[in-house]
Design a protein around this motif. Sequence first.
Motif: not given
Length: 247
Positions: A156-159, A144-152, A73-81
């Motif tokens: 890469a599709t989130v970029i 922020v994107i690097t943290l998402l990738l490093v923390l799993g 929810l954080l990655v797909r909704f809150i972060y894009p907003l």
Amino acid sequence: MRPQAIGALLWKETRQLGRNRMALLTAALLPFVILFFAPIQLLIQFKIAGAKAFDPSAVPIPGLSDIGDPLQLLVRFIYPLLFVIGGLLLPSLTTTYAIVAERERRSLELLVSLPVSVGEILTAKLISVLIVTALVGLPYLAIVITLLLVLGIADATVIPTLLVPFAAAVTCSTAISLLLALLARDFRTANNLSGAFIVPIILLTSGTLALVPGPARAYGASVMLLLVAAIALLAALRWVSFERYLE
């Protein structure tokens, strides 16, 4: 338009923006809060402070029904907003300053005597705004994107789902700010009008993100922002003339 003329004007505009402390301070402070501090704080809260107690799939919103993990929810909704909000705010003041402040200083008359067109002047101004926006905003997004990738938390599709809405928001804000700067009589009026337009766009974006299901939600919001940008740009082009610019 002549690339050489735009290049010369671009050098002037970039140096002029760099000398304005207020424009640079605002351009640096707002993105830090919205594009860096808020995402990191939310990530810590969702990761550590018991976000598992919240089940986004239980929320009766069509676009969020496919999200079962609070972190998603954080990655797909809150972060894009958040990235859209940052993309809307970041270039608005800089664009207004680049166009209106120079008109208030009565320095535009000097440009009239040069062999350049109003289209070349505005193009150079907008490119300089986009350069400042990219230099300030993209490093925060990259962290922020690097943290998402490093923390799993995401792959890469989130970029593109985060960068595309940000780029669309920057385009939308720049086009609207251009239109309002051409219509407004002074710097304060242009800023007030810009703020009044940003709020409905944020509401439209949040509604699009909430209603469109799946990965298409970020791209749907991006298309909406680009449509608003196209309308604002077409309206601005109807007003572009030295006479209107100098009023």
